[in-house]
Scaffold this motif. Structure first.
Motif, PDB file in Angstrom:
ATOM      1  N   MET A   1       0.811  -0.987  -0.126  1.00  0.00           N
ATOM      2  CA  MET A   1      -0.106  -0.053   0.009  1.00  0.00           C
ATOM      3  C   MET A   1       1.021   1.335   0.019  1.00  0.00           C
ATOM      4  O   MET A   1       1.743   1.291   0.789  1.00  0.00           O
ATOM      5  N   ASP A   2       0.571   2.261  -0.928  1.00  0.00           N
ATOM      6  CA  ASP A   2       1.226   3.480  -0.901  1.00  0.00           C
ATOM      7  C   ASP A   2       0.446   4.483  -0.292  1.00  0.00           C
ATOM      8  O   ASP A   2      -0.604   4.452   0.115  1.00  0.00           O
ATOM      9  N   THR A   3       1.148   5.747   0.208  1.00  0.00           N
ATOM     10  CA  THR A   3       0.636   6.872   0.879  1.00  0.00           C
ATOM     11  C   THR A   3       0.408   7.732  -0.633  1.00  0.00           C
ATOM     12  O   THR A   3       1.491   8.208  -1.455  1.00  0.00           O
ATOM     13  N   ILE A   4      -0.809   8.271  -0.668  1.00  0.00           N
ATOM     14  CA  ILE A   4      -0.927   9.419  -1.874  1.00  0.00           C
ATOM     15  C   ILE A   4      -1.300  10.674  -1.116  1.00  0.00           C
ATOM     16  O   ILE A   4      -2.228  10.731  -0.281  1.00  0.00           O
ATOM     17  N   TYR A   5      -0.776  11.678  -1.527  1.00  0.00           N
ATOM     18  CA  TYR A   5      -0.826  13.077  -1.245  1.00  0.00           C
ATOM     19  C   TYR A   5      -1.794  13.649  -2.119  1.00  0.00           C
ATOM     20  O   TYR A   5      -1.544  13.791  -3.321  1.00  0.00           O
ATOM     21  N   PHE A   6      -2.842  14.340  -1.584  1.00  0.00           N
ATOM     22  CA  PHE A   6      -3.901  14.730  -2.459  1.00  0.00           C
ATOM     23  C   PHE A   6      -4.439  15.847  -2.256  1.00  0.00           C
ATOM     24  O   PHE A   6      -4.872  16.423  -1.177  1.00  0.00           O
ATOM     25  N   LYS A  26       0.094  13.059  -5.349  1.00  0.00           N
ATOM     26  CA  LYS A  26       1.597  12.586  -5.336  1.00  0.00           C
ATOM     27  C   LYS A  26       1.956  11.494  -4.524  1.00  0.00           C
ATOM     28  O   LYS A  26       1.282  11.384  -3.503  1.00  0.00           O
ATOM     29  N   ARG A  27       2.406  10.395  -5.169  1.00  0.00           N
ATOM     30  CA  ARG A  27       2.732   9.380  -4.509  1.00  0.00           C
ATOM     31  C   ARG A  27       3.768   9.608  -3.630  1.00  0.00           C
ATOM     32  O   ARG A  27       4.792  10.126  -4.067  1.00  0.00           O
ATOM     33  N   ALA A  28       4.014   8.660  -2.523  1.00  0.00           N
ATOM     34  CA  ALA A  28       5.213   8.728  -1.456  1.00  0.00           C
ATOM     35  C   ALA A  28       6.399   8.056  -2.255  1.00  0.00           C
ATOM     36  O   ALA A  28       7.309   8.577  -2.110  1.00  0.00           O
ATOM     37  N   ALA A 148       2.777  19.464  -2.361  1.00  0.00           N
ATOM     38  CA  ALA A 148       4.237  19.493  -2.046  1.00  0.00           C
ATOM     39  C   ALA A 148       4.690  19.591  -0.565  1.00  0.00           C
ATOM     40  O   ALA A 148       5.497  19.153  -0.016  1.00  0.00           O
ATOM     41  N   VAL A 149       3.938  20.351   0.181  1.00  0.00           N
ATOM     42  CA  VAL A 149       3.951  20.402   1.568  1.00  0.00           C
ATOM     43  C   VAL A 149       3.352  19.380   2.644  1.00  0.00           C
ATOM     44  O   VAL A 149       3.711  19.269   3.671  1.00  0.00           O
ATOM     45  N   LEU A 150       2.553  18.490   1.894  1.00  0.00           N
ATOM     46  CA  LEU A 150       1.884  17.352   2.709  1.00  0.00           C
ATOM     47  C   LEU A 150       2.707  16.501   3.471  1.00  0.00           C
ATOM     48  O   LEU A 150       2.846  16.068   4.425  1.00  0.00           O
ATOM     49  N   PRO A 151       3.835  15.820   2.581  1.00  0.00           N
ATOM     50  CA  PRO A 151       4.782  14.853   3.076  1.00  0.00           C
ATOM     51  C   PRO A 151       5.429  15.122   4.322  1.00  0.00           C
ATOM     52  O   PRO A 151       5.415  14.403   5.269  1.00  0.00           O
TER      53      PRO A 151
END
Length: 570
Positions: A1-6, A26-28, A148-151
């Protein structure tokens, strides 16, 4: 499972009127931020939408204020992510609820600046310029930076949640977001013709109560009369009303509700009646129809799931949680096309929570035996056998039971009872409270220790682990407020946790039954369901609400009372 920033951009705030104009993903596992115009999906890109649906529903989705984005995803594309991390809710939770009450304290701009040092440029003109056409460089930069700031925010918040022991509470909050999306998209049905009729009736009652107040003033000797021979007083002006009351010999400091409640002169009761009709008319009956969405014919209020310091829901535009418990008002909310309204609320949940946290044996024994706590308290306070307790004595005990967990004192007890037509002296009020605490020593000890701990440490937790923080007191009044809130917040906040856990469960359980969640009122959930599903849904609602309660209350049963009707009942 990936992390998706949305994140999304939309053409407006209403998912029924406006549309998504941009998805930023953005995928992690990928440094690239992909920007997609979903509007083109209707012109032959449905394959891409299916790909995005699979991506978001099978991975962890991280975003800020995800409720907004998920409403557009669900309404336009039937995309329903349920494994989510909302940096907005996380920030309020980490703050101990403080940022729930501070405007702008948990916006993406503020959070990004705090965690990353990046100042996002939230230009209103750019925000409103996404209309599905080709993007310029400024628009691309604006959209990309929100993701871009979410990770970095996500990573740092995860660490803080872990360090503060808030991971379980956060999981409950996240399970509640899809249910809140369901709630807001469902909307609340309203019987418009009934509302218009009740509005007219209330106007007549308002005028009648106005004349009653003026007549009392005149008979009491008020001499400044108008051409019709009635007192020339604007009842809606506190200053002018106060002057009129002083003119008939009532030396009052104000005309607020608490002052009128203690007033023995008949004008006090008459003014409260006038204001009751005025509030019903101005706050609800005249405003509710204005909130009907023309696209659905329903009211779609805004529910903020972390709307208070203690984590309770708040509601606005309009506030459906503050509707009077008047059967005529509730009858305006009726099912459409033969559907039924299911009302489910927790029975005496805050008293059950108080029993659990205080370990008061009399409370616990009473709830386990299915007895009447208010009758028991009355028998102890009035020193008489249970079978000799009168209805009035039980009502006094009921006010004591509920009020004391809110830090109510003798004056509050007097005022609350007077509002219900029961008058007692200040000495009696103090005696009743003293007897209550002597009868339930564990309750007394718990409330005292909780209040004192809140004052000493400027924070407190409930038994689920939710953190509630207070600003350090700078004077005695602020200290008294913390003392009072410290007693009640652990109880009130656990009530919120139980309700949110129930909502998360029911979001999944009721999907096959065409049920709509149409209101949330502190310890109460209201649903609209097709008539043929009503029996099944009412059973599921009861089972899941009680199961959610059992996650937290181990010493006594949790009871959900469920009513099925054509209208909203309780």
């Amino acid at each position: 499972m990936d992390t998706i920033y949305f994140d999304t951009e939309t053409s407006g705030l209403d998912p029924f009127k406006h549309r998504p104009t941009l998805f930023q993903i953005k995928r992690a596992s990928d440094k690239t931020i992909r920007i997609f115009n979903p509007g083109k999906a209707k012109l032959g890109s449905s394959k891409k939408i299916k790909g995005i649906k699979e991506l978001l529903e099978s991975n962890l989705v991280v975003g800020h204020n995800l409720k907004f984005d998920l409403k557009f995803l669900k309404h336009h594309f039937n995309i329903e992510p349920s494994n989510i991390f909302d940096t907005y809710i996380a920030e309020i939770l980490i703050s101990g609820g403080q940022k729930a009450r501070q405007k702008g304290a948990a916006t993406l701009e503020t959070v990004a600046q705090e965690y990353t040092g990046i100042q996002l440029k939230k230009d209103q003109n750019v925000r409103q310029s996404f209309n599905g056409q080709e993007l310029n460089q400024e628009q691309i930069q604006y959209a990309a930076m929100d993701v871009a700031v979410l990770p970095e925010i996500h990573a740092k918040q995860r660490q803080q949640l872990k360090e503060l022991g808030l991971e379980k509470v956060f999981a409950t909050e996240m399970s509640c977001i899809p249910a809140t999306v369901w709630l807001e998209l469902s909307g609340t049905p309203i019987y418009l013709e009934g509302a218009k009729k009740l509005e007219q009736e209330t106007k007549e009652k308002l005028e009648s109560s106005r004349l009653t107040v003026l007549t009392i003033l005149k008979e009491a000797g008020y001499r400044n009369l108008d051409l019709e021979g009635m007192p020339a007083v604007n009842l809606d002006s506190p200053a002018k009303l106060l002057k009129a009351l002083k003119a008939i010999g009532l030396d009052l400091a104000s005309t607020d509700e608490s002052t009128l409640s203690t007033l023995k002169h008949p004008v006090g009761k008459a003014l409260k009646e006038y204001r009751k009709h005025q509030k019903l008319l101005n706050t609800f009956l005249e405003k509710l129809p204005k909130h009907i969405n023309p696209a659905t014919g329903r009211i779609h209020a805004n529910f903020n799931q972390y709307g208070t310091l203690a984590g309770r829901f708040s509601c606005s535009k309009p506030n459906l949680q503050q509707l009077p418990r008047d059967k005529n008002i509730r009858a305006l909310f009726k099912g459409n096309n033969g559907s039924k309204i299911i009302t489910a609320d927790y029975s005496q949940i805050e008293l059950r929570i108080l029993a659990e946290v205080s370990k008061e044996p009399k409370f616990i024994e009473l709830f386990n035996s299915g007895g009447d706590l208010h009758k028991l308290t009355a028998s102890l306070v009035f020193n008489k056998p249970l079978d000799q307790v009168s209805k009035e004595e039980r009502n006094i005990a009921k006010t004591i039971n509920f009020g004391l967990s809110y830090g109510m004192g003798g004056g509050g007890l007097q005022s609350n009872l007077k509002d219900n037509g029961i008058e007692i002296s200040s000495d009696d009020a103090r005696k009743y409270i003293d007897t209550f605490f002597k009868s339930y020593p564990n309750v007394k000890r718990y409330l005292e220790e909780a209040g004192q701990s809140a004052v000493k440490y400027n924070e407190i937790r409930n038994i689920a682990g939710r953190l509630i923080k207070y600003r350090p007191a700078t004077n005695e009044s602020e200290r008294a407020a913390i003392l009072r809130e410290g007693k009640n917040n652990p109880i009130q906040s656990l009530n919120a946790d139980i309700l949110k856990a129930a909502m998360g469960r029911l979001y999944h359980k009721l999907r096959p039954h065409s049920a709509k969640l149409i209101n949330v009122v502190h310890d109460e959930l209201v649903f609209e369901v097709p008539g043929e599903h009503a029996e099944t849904v009412s059973r599921i609602v009861k089972e899941e609400m009680e199961a959610a309660g059992r996650e937290y209350l181990k010493s006594l049963p949790v009871i959900a009372e469920v009513t099925v009707s054509d209208v909203w009942q309780k």
